[in-house]
Design a protein around this motif. Structure first.
Motif, short mmCIF file in Angstrom:
data_model
loop_
_atom_site.label_atom_id
_atom_site.label_comp_id
_atom_site.label_asym_id
_atom_site.label_seq_id
_atom_site.Cartn_x
_atom_site.Cartn_y
_atom_site.Cartn_z
N UNK A 1 -3.68 41.94 79.16
CA UNK A 1 -4.94 42.72 78.88
C UNK A 1 -5.08 42.91 77.50
N UNK A 2 -6.23 42.67 77.26
CA UNK A 2 -6.65 42.74 75.84
C UNK A 2 -7.70 43.84 75.76
N UNK A 3 -7.35 44.70 74.72
CA UNK A 3 -8.45 45.60 74.55
C UNK A 3 -8.93 45.71 72.83
N UNK A 4 -9.94 46.40 72.72
CA UNK A 4 -10.50 46.50 71.18
C UNK A 4 -9.80 47.43 70.45
N UNK A 5 -10.19 47.48 69.27
CA UNK A 5 -9.51 48.40 68.26
C UNK A 5 -9.99 49.84 68.83
N UNK A 6 -11.44 49.65 69.11
CA UNK A 6 -12.24 51.18 69.19
C UNK A 6 -11.59 51.68 70.72
N UNK A 7 -11.49 50.68 71.69
CA UNK A 7 -11.19 51.30 72.99
C UNK A 7 -9.70 51.68 72.77
N UNK A 8 -8.72 51.03 71.82
CA UNK A 8 -7.26 51.57 71.90
C UNK A 8 -7.31 52.86 71.44
N UNK A 9 -8.26 53.01 70.07
CA UNK A 9 -8.05 54.36 69.28
C UNK A 9 -8.64 55.32 70.25
N UNK A 10 -9.58 55.18 70.90
CA UNK A 10 -10.21 56.29 71.91
C UNK A 10 -9.37 56.58 73.15
N UNK A 11 -9.15 55.59 73.91
CA UNK A 11 -8.32 55.60 75.01
C UNK A 11 -6.75 55.84 75.12
N UNK A 12 -6.24 55.47 73.95
CA UNK A 12 -4.84 55.60 73.86
C UNK A 12 -4.37 56.54 72.91
N UNK A 13 -4.93 56.27 71.44
CA UNK A 13 -4.55 57.05 70.34
C UNK A 13 -5.24 58.48 70.38
N UNK A 14 -6.31 58.51 70.56
CA UNK A 14 -7.00 60.02 70.54
C UNK A 14 -6.46 60.76 71.82
N UNK A 117 -3.17 44.09 60.76
CA UNK A 117 -3.59 45.86 60.78
C UNK A 117 -3.48 46.44 62.21
N UNK A 118 -4.19 46.02 63.06
CA UNK A 118 -4.39 46.59 64.19
C UNK A 118 -3.11 46.50 65.17
N UNK A 119 -2.56 45.24 64.99
CA UNK A 119 -1.10 45.01 65.68
C UNK A 119 -0.12 46.02 65.18
N UNK A 120 -0.18 46.30 63.76
CA UNK A 120 0.63 47.19 63.38
C UNK A 120 0.53 48.56 63.80
N UNK A 121 -0.69 48.92 63.72
CA UNK A 121 -1.02 50.33 64.32
C UNK A 121 -0.48 50.56 65.76
N UNK A 122 -0.86 49.51 66.70
CA UNK A 122 -0.20 49.70 67.95
C UNK A 122 1.23 49.73 68.17
N UNK A 128 6.28 55.39 68.30
CA UNK A 128 6.41 57.12 68.37
C UNK A 128 6.13 57.67 69.74
N UNK A 129 5.30 57.18 70.39
CA UNK A 129 5.26 57.57 71.65
C UNK A 129 6.41 57.55 72.68
N UNK A 130 6.83 56.32 72.38
CA UNK A 130 8.09 55.74 73.31
C UNK A 130 9.22 56.50 72.71
#
Length: 145
Positions: A1-14, A117-122, A128-130
């Motif tokens: 499953x591939x998600x965008x930066x915006x999706x990841x930031x909103x749906x996972x990080x936020x 950059x996005x890969x590094x963020x993820x 951290x979460x793990x």
């Protein structure tokens, strides 16, 4: 499953930042409430002891207060509100730090490739979460050994 930066930031990080922030606040409120009860009950004992010679019922009241203090302190030890408050707050702030470093492309996110950059963020956020999940399981599955 591939998600965008915006999706990841909103749906996972936020989502994770909000979850840890809420949990931290709840743990802090519960810890302070119970500690406040202990302080008030403890402070009342010397005052109430002065009434014992006149009314013997106060000896029972003081005994009950002592039992309540012991019970509350025992519960605080089991529920780990203070530890959870501190841990959840630290993780929340760490995730926020990662988010803002990423958004400003500073620190470890100061790279040429947006994909990298996005890969590094993820990778950093999921690490951290793990790690927190492993620490939580370790603390809460401790059977006294």
């Amino acid at each position: 499953m591939e998600i965008t930066e915006e999706q990841y930031i909103k749906e996972r990080l936020e989502d994770q930042i909000n979850w840890y922030d809420t949990k931290s606040q709840k743990a802090q409120k519960r810890y302070k409430f119970f500690k406040g009860c202990v302080i008030v009950l403890s402070a009342s004992i010397p005052l109430l002891v002065g009434f014992i010679p006149e009314w013997k019922v106060w000896a029972t009241v003081v005994g009950v207060i002592g039992v309540l203090i012991a019970g509350i302190e025992g519960w605080l030890g089991l529920a780990k509100y203070h530890e959870n408050w501190i841990e959840y707050r630290a993780i929340c702030e760490t995730l926020r730090h990662e988010k803002y470093m990423y958004l400003t492309k500073t620190g470890v996110f100061d790279m040429d490739s947006n994909t990298q950059i996005f890969k590094t963020l993820v990778e950093r956020v999921e690490s951290i979460i793990s790690n927190e999940n492993v620490n939580w399981a370790s603390l809460n599955n401790n059977d006294g050994r």
